[in-house]
Every structure is written in C-alpha cells, then in structure tokens.
Design an enzyme around this catalytic site. Structure first.
Site, PDB file in Angstrom:
ATOM      1  N   GLY A  27       0.670  -1.243  -0.273  1.00 51.58           N
ATOM      2  CA  GLY A  27      -0.183   0.059  -0.157  1.00 51.58           C
ATOM      3  C   GLY A  27       0.958   1.516   0.106  1.00 51.58           C
ATOM      4  O   GLY A  27       0.248   2.329   0.404  1.00 51.58           O
ATOM      5  N   GLU A  95       7.967   4.817  -6.741  1.00 55.08           N
ATOM      6  CA  GLU A  95       8.745   3.922  -7.248  1.00 55.08           C
ATOM      7  C   GLU A  95      10.376   4.118  -7.013  1.00 55.08           C
ATOM      8  O   GLU A  95      11.018   4.368  -8.270  1.00 55.08           O
ATOM      9  CB  GLU A  95       8.519   3.415  -8.659  1.00 55.08           C
ATOM     10  CG  GLU A  95       7.082   2.801  -8.806  1.00 55.08           C
ATOM     11  CD  GLU A  95       6.951   1.454  -8.451  1.00 55.08           C
ATOM     12  OE1 GLU A  95       8.024   0.768  -7.865  1.00 55.08           O
ATOM     13  OE2 GLU A  95       5.995   0.887  -8.558  1.00 55.08           O
ATOM     14  N   CYS A 154       0.992 -17.232   5.951  1.00 51.20           N
ATOM     15  CA  CYS A 154       0.400 -17.446   7.054  1.00 51.20           C
ATOM     16  C   CYS A 154      -0.533 -16.406   7.667  1.00 51.20           C
ATOM     17  O   CYS A 154      -1.256 -16.540   8.940  1.00 51.20           O
ATOM     18  CB  CYS A 154       1.520 -17.395   8.266  1.00 51.20           C
ATOM     19  SG  CYS A 154       2.279 -15.940   8.402  1.00 51.20           S
TER      20      CYS A 154
HETATM   21 ZN    ZN Z   1       4.254 -15.733   6.852  1.00 48.26          ZN
END
Ligand code: ZN
Length: 202
Positions: A27, A95, A154
C-alpha cells in the site's frame, strides 16, 4: 496513520522529506496518493514524478493496484525532477527504488528550498537486499512510514517480496503471478527450499 502538521504559521514553509517504504502489495502508492490528494485539497501545488522505466499500466499516471490513480510525469533520471518542479509546494516521487543515486541529493535540494517531498519505494529487492537509493533516502528522511502487506502463507504482517518467476532481472515488473508478499519467517522458509541463487552466493 501519518498525520500532517497543520500549518497556520505565516512564515515561509520549511521543507521536509517523508519516505513511505515497504514490500510489494503493502500500500505504498496508496499512502502516497492519500497524502498528495490531501495536499491538493489544501490548495497546495503538487507535482508527481516516477522513473520512466516504470510503465506497468499507464505512462502518465501513478497507478496503484486498486486503480486509485493520480497524474504523474515520467522522468528518465532524478535531476529532471529539479528542472520540472518549479513552483511546486509538494513533490511526490513513486517507485523511488528504480531511480539513480542522485535522488537523495535532489530531495535534499528540494527540501532546502522549502518543498515537502514525499517518496514511496520498495525498501528491499526480491533477495531481501536494500533497493537502489532507498537506504540513503531512509537515512536522510524527516519522517518514515513503513507499511506492510499480508503474508500469503500465514496471514501475518509481510515485509518481504518473494519472487517465483524465473527471470533474474531486478527490474522485472511483474504482478501477482511473479511476486507474493511474505513475512520474514515464511520468506526464509521459501528461500531455504530453492537452490542458492548466484546473487546470494557472492
Ligand atoms: Zn508468513
């Protein structure tokens, strides 16, 4: 969230350097656009630059992944920013990792002239190494905002851009098919599972 100073002071504005850093999909550009739009609402003169090699979607827009776009000027090298930024109160640079090593000097010159400079860029490349002029920019910044993506393995906060494409060019501007954001632990686990790359060996 970064909160701007509310300036009621009639003295000439003091320049500053703000850096928004993070991995892919964190973001960074959205945060840059948010600050620039607020500066425009405050009737400040805003100019936005990006390296001209960054032409993923649209040559004249800063384009973030959610299409919250804002007009920008592509430039071939950072000294062009000094030439093109007359009269601007706020300069946005997207960038930044792809710019040359003159960019810190350019930003310090603009800040010394009273310009607010807001820089967004990748802090690390896909090998986890500091990217282009970003380490220098982070060192000279007045304000630093580190933004995070979400780890695709995860669900933790992601800090690293993991690339599963075969091309070894640092300037491969792939989208979701080439990179995924991972947390430190998942990134280390992924890298342990692939053969040691040439760049990591030296
Ligand atoms: Zn992870």
């Amino acid at each position: 969230m970064f909160l701007e100073q509310n300036r009621k002071d009639p003295r000439p504005a003091k320049g500053c350097i703000e850096v928004i850093a993070g991995c892919m999909f964190s973001g960074k550009t959205e945060e840059l656009i948010r600050r620039l739009k607020r500066a425009k609402i405050a009737r400040l003169r805003v100019e936005i630059f990006k390296p001209s090699l960054e032409q993923r979607y649209d040559e004249n827009n800063i384009v973030s992944h959610d299409s919250n776009a804002i007009l920008s000027t592509p430039v071939p090298s950072s000294p062009n920013i000094l030439l093109l930024s007359h009269q601007a109160d706020v300069i946005g640079i997207d960038e930044a990792q792809f710019f040359d090593d003159q960019l810190p000097y350019v930003c310090e010159t603009l800040a010394a002239q009273g310009t607010r400079v807001i820089i967004a860029g990748l802090d690390m490349d896909y090998l986890g190494k500091p990217f282009g002029p970003m380490p220098h920019l982070l060192a000279i910044a007045d304000y630093i905002t580190k933004v995070h993506a979400i780890c695709m393995h995860c669900g933790d906060l992601a800090t690293h851009s993991f690339r599963h494409a075969v091309d070894d060019s640092l300037i491969l501007l792939g989208e979701k098919d080439s990179y995924i954001p991972l947390c430190r632990a998942c990134y280390a686990r992924q890298h342990a599972e692939i053969p040691i790359r040439k760049e990591q060996a030296d």
